[in-house]
Write an enzyme that holds these catalytic residues in place. Structure first.
Site, PDB file in Angstrom:
ATOM      1  N   HIS A 191       0.830  -1.203   0.000  1.00 20.41           N
ATOM      2  CA  HIS A 191       0.000   0.000   0.000  1.00 20.41           C
ATOM      3  C   HIS A 191       0.869   1.260   0.000  1.00 20.41           C
ATOM      4  O   HIS A 191       0.715   2.134  -0.860  1.00 20.41           O
ATOM      5  CB  HIS A 191      -0.922  -0.013   1.230  1.00 20.41           C
ATOM      6  CG  HIS A 191      -1.749   1.224   1.380  1.00 20.41           C
ATOM      7  ND1 HIS A 191      -3.049   1.315   0.939  1.00 20.41           N
ATOM      8  CD2 HIS A 191      -1.455   2.444   1.900  1.00 20.41           C
ATOM      9  CE1 HIS A 191      -3.516   2.525   1.186  1.00 20.41           C
ATOM     10  NE2 HIS A 191      -2.563   3.233   1.773  1.00 20.41           N
ATOM     11  N   GLU A 192       1.791   1.340   0.929  1.00 20.67           N
ATOM     12  CA  GLU A 192       2.625   2.545   1.026  1.00 20.67           C
ATOM     13  C   GLU A 192       3.495   2.704  -0.212  1.00 20.67           C
ATOM     14  O   GLU A 192       3.772   3.817  -0.658  1.00 20.67           O
ATOM     15  CB  GLU A 192       3.490   2.515   2.296  1.00 20.67           C
ATOM     16  CG  GLU A 192       2.690   2.544   3.598  1.00 20.67           C
ATOM     17  CD  GLU A 192       1.697   3.697   3.672  1.00 20.67           C
ATOM     18  OE1 GLU A 192       1.951   4.755   3.061  1.00 20.67           O
ATOM     19  OE2 GLU A 192       0.645   3.527   4.326  1.00 20.67           O
ATOM     20  N   HIS A 249       1.713   4.648  -2.827  1.00 22.54           N
ATOM     21  CA  HIS A 249       1.873   6.102  -2.664  1.00 22.54           C
ATOM     22  C   HIS A 249       3.238   6.538  -3.203  1.00 22.54           C
ATOM     23  O   HIS A 249       3.364   7.579  -3.849  1.00 22.54           O
ATOM     24  CB  HIS A 249       1.798   6.485  -1.186  1.00 22.54           C
ATOM     25  CG  HIS A 249       0.428   6.417  -0.576  1.00 22.54           C
ATOM     26  ND1 HIS A 249      -0.653   7.100  -1.086  1.00 22.54           N
ATOM     27  CD2 HIS A 249      -0.033   5.761   0.526  1.00 22.54           C
ATOM     28  CE1 HIS A 249      -1.720   6.870  -0.317  1.00 22.54           C
ATOM     29  NE2 HIS A 249      -1.363   6.052   0.664  1.00 22.54           N
ATOM     30  N   HIS A 303       3.227   6.784  -6.877  1.00 23.91           N
ATOM     31  CA  HIS A 303       2.472   7.978  -7.260  1.00 23.91           C
ATOM     32  C   HIS A 303       3.391   9.202  -7.193  1.00 23.91           C
ATOM     33  O   HIS A 303       3.412  10.051  -8.086  1.00 23.91           O
ATOM     34  CB  HIS A 303       1.290   8.109  -6.291  1.00 23.91           C
ATOM     35  CG  HIS A 303       0.189   9.005  -6.755  1.00 23.91           C
ATOM     36  ND1 HIS A 303      -0.862   9.336  -5.950  1.00 23.91           N
ATOM     37  CD2 HIS A 303      -0.029   9.648  -7.908  1.00 23.91           C
ATOM     38  CE1 HIS A 303      -1.685  10.138  -6.604  1.00 23.91           C
ATOM     39  NE2 HIS A 303      -1.199  10.350  -7.793  1.00 23.91           N
TER      40      HIS A 303
HETATM   41 ZN    ZN Z   1      -2.527   5.282   2.213  1.00 27.88          ZN
END
Ligand code: ZN
Length: 689
Positions: A477-478, A481, A484
């Site tokens: 998940h991290e 980011h 991104h």
């Molecule tokens: Zn998050």
């Protein structure tokens, strides 16, 4: 006019590493030279420089143009940005008393600094003039036009368009709200500490792990009750121990304590604060020209209006409530008696174990951290985006635990990825991504530098780091980011990396979680750290099958909180002033959406809903499920189109994560997908169809 370069040459920054741009590759902040005492002078000089630059823009006698207003604002504040990104990008991972003291001193100063800019009528008039000049706009490209739109909206929502009298009232309201939300946080914390559950007999703790029991013993010792046990409360309604404690009476005590926070009629009761906060927010919204606080807050989001949030969430609430009732029947049949709210998690766990025989603990030996990183997370990024990662021990991290990787795309360097995996006393809890360098063409910054923080316990020397299932999920998940932040390519710093709408930012990270269990990826990384055997397929299958269990409860408690947040902030000034009973209001709001089930209380009840009364998620708690609609639709797209391929990665990058904030995200999504996201995929995932 003030010469903006003057402040930058301030002699107070002699020998201060923030005084000049970083000499390191990728503009990595020179952490080998930065000391805590450098931040204060750099913040002071940075704010002075920024003020001078902004004053020059506001006072310019030339007619407003895109270049002398918007571009000039985008270029301003270089020293402040350099200092602020280094500080706030690392302060949660280095929360020493020294750093915390700097944060306490400078947070209000920085807030006042940006308020002064955000409320400057002269700037607002210039931005509006550019915005209203059709000829000027026609000469701009799409990203520049979008920048004008965004500036105008942000300044409007901040109140820059108000007359002086209204602005004075706005400042009063902002200050009052800042102090009320701080009090809410403090009183809630005090009441929660006061309500921690004391246990004298260790046998009552049956079901907890040895680690949890010793944590409870340690907590009791810290409070001067050596030899007994103390269970500290946690923020959401359902305490994690409720799933494992076998003693029903203790489960009841723990649950009652969790539910009582902020509503005991003592000096820490938060309900009076809530009514005051809601009233002042409604007044501020009216001042800004919006009917309610929810309208003001959502003016700057992809959802656009509270009506659209309700339109999407209300049908989900009805379906989730029905599923929760079905789950309840299964739990009562397992228990052999009617259950109460404190029993839910306990029997839900039992049903899950019996039905799916899931044993996440058995997975741990297959999740060795270095393999998860290199053969899982990095592997998926290489297949999708052509990225490779090269460790650079020659570059300094902000802590000895930090590892620095150079990121290359098809061999060309594009930035740095800093990984800070382990927990330590000076690191705050949770996991997060932050940006240390923002990519932007305008400022001639071609690269991004991003960090990931997790809180994995450090193993004994020589032992491997074995991650839990949840930690691996969080890691993917991290890293979503981080991608991104690394892959966005924008002209203006305003749009760099993850600087997107609040109800959009979780979406790319949620999508990246899909690769964790993707067969090709899993087979590449999940091998037993001792035997080298791949993870048995039935372990994976059972886990995947078990994922839909409990969604009725989870979705109901989440939506109850999200819709409660909307209900409080959908009140106009008169309606807000008429509410006197917090509990009755909450009850009615839950009844209105079909979620008033005493066995499934909201994830956060009003008196302890810190997200919306202290942590700036007001009218925005819906964002998690809102972005999950895009996530589920994107997962379906990848799956339908062959999964882990470079062609898929390139398309996703081109329309979604490569864009940063430089365009309307939902319009771009429509181009990516050929249509709007279909909520059906999320409903399917959560069993809501
Ligand atoms: Zn998050």
């Amino acid at each position: 006019m003030v010469d903006p370069t003057e402040a930058a040459d301030d002699s107070s920054l002699q020998g201060n590493p923030f005084g000049t741009p970083s000499p390191l590759p990728f503009s990595l902040p020179p952490f080998d030279r930065i000391q805590p005492e450098h931040y204060g002078p750099a913040f002071d000089a940075g704010m002075a420089q920024h003020r001078a630059e902004v004053e020059a823009i506001a006072a310019n006698i030339e007619p407003p143009t895109f270049a002398n207003t918007l571009l000039a604002l985008e270029r301003s504040g270089e020293l402040l940005t350099r200092t602020g990104t280094a500080f706030f990008g690392t302060s949660s991972a280095l929360a020493t008393p020294e750093i915390q003291a700097i944060q306490e001193e400078y947070a209000p100063k920085l807030a006042a600094h940006s308020d002064a800019i955000g409320l400057d009528s002269r700037l607002y008039a210039r931005i509006r003039a550019v915005h209203d000049d059709a000829d000027q706009l026609a000469a701009l490209d799409a990203e520049a036009r979008y920048l004008v739109e965004r500036y105008l909206t942000e300044f409007t929502v901040a109140g820059a368009g108000l007359d002086d009298e209204a602005k004075a009232r706005l400042r009063q309201l902002n200050e009052a709200l800042a102090s009320l939300t701080t009090r809410f946080e403090k009183q809630l914390l005090a009441d929660a500490n006061d309500l921690a559950v004391a246990v004298d007999d260790v046998s009552e703790l049956d079901g907890l792990t040895a680690g949890e029991v010793s944590a409870a013993a340690e907590a009791a010792r810290e409070h001067g009750h050596e030899g007994s046990y103390l269970i500290s409360l946690v923020l959401p309604t359902n305490h994690p121990h409720l799933a494992s404690l076998t003693n029903r009476e203790l489960r009841r005590r723990l649950h009652d304590a969790q539910r009582a926070r902020g509503s005991r009629g003592n000096e820490n009761d938060t309900r009076g604060l809530v009514l005051e906060i809601v009233r002042l927010r409604a007044e501020r919204a009216r001042l800004l020209g919006y009917p309610t606080h929810a309208h003001a807050a959502l003016a700057d989001s992809t959802a656009e209006s509270p009506e659209r949030v309700l339109e999407r969430l209300a049908p989900m609430a009805r379906a989730a409530a029905a599923n929760a009732r079905t789950e309840q029947a299964a739990l009562e049949s397992e228990a052999g008696h009617p259950i109460e709210a404190p029993d839910w998690a306990f029997y839900s766990n039992r049903v899950r174990a019996a039905t799916y025989r899931v044993d996440t603990a058995a997975m741990r030996p297959y999740f060795e951290a270095e393999r998860v990183l290199r053969d899982g997370i990095f592997f998926a990024a290489e297949r999708l985006y052509g990225l490779t990662f090269h460790e650079r021990p020659d570059l300094p991290g902000y802590h000895p635990d930090v590892r620095v990787f150079e990121v290359r795309e098809d061999g060309t360097p594009i930035g740095l990825y800093l990984l800070d995996l382990y927990t330590r006393d000076t690191k705050k809890g949770g996991a997060w991504m932050s940006s240390l360098v923002h990519q932007s063409t305008l400022l001639d910054e071609p690269h991004a530098v991003v960090t990931n923080n997790l809180n994995v316990p450090k193993p004994a020397p020589g032992e491997p780091t074995l991650l839990t299932f949840d930690e691996v999920t969080t890691f993917f998940h991290e890293f979503g980011h981080a991608l991104h932040g690394l892959l966005a390519r924008v002209t203006y710093p305003h749009f760099s990396g993850t600087q997107v709408f609040r109800d959009f930012v979780e979406y790319p990270s949620q999508v990246n979680e899909m690769w964790m269990l993707w067969p090709e990826v899993l087979a590449n990384y999940a091998v037993h750290h001792e035997t080298g055997e791949p993870m048995p397929q039935d372990l994976v299958d059972r886990l995947v099958a078990s994922r839909s269990w409990g969604e009725g409860f989870a979705t109901s408690e989440y939506l109850a909180a999200a819709l409660l947040d909307q209900a409080w902030h959908a009140l106009d000034l008169e309606q807000a002033a008429a509410v006197t009973d917090v509990d009755a209001f909450e009850q009615r709001a839950l009844e209105d959406v079909g979620l008033a089930n005493p066995l499934v209380p909201p994830r956060y009840s009003t008196p302890y809903f810190a997200h919306v009364f202290a942590y700036a998620y007001d009218a925005a708690y819906y964002a998690y499920i809102w972005s999950e609609v895009l996530d589920a639709d994107t997962v379906a797209w990848f799956t339908e189109n062959g999964g882990l391929t470079r062609a898929n990665g390139d398309r996703y990058r081109r329309y979604v994560i490569g864009l940063g904030g430089a365009g309307d995200p939902l319009a771009s999504y429509r181009e990516f997908r050929g249509q709007d996201a279909d909520p059906r995929h999320l409903l399917e995932r959560r069993g809501l169809l």
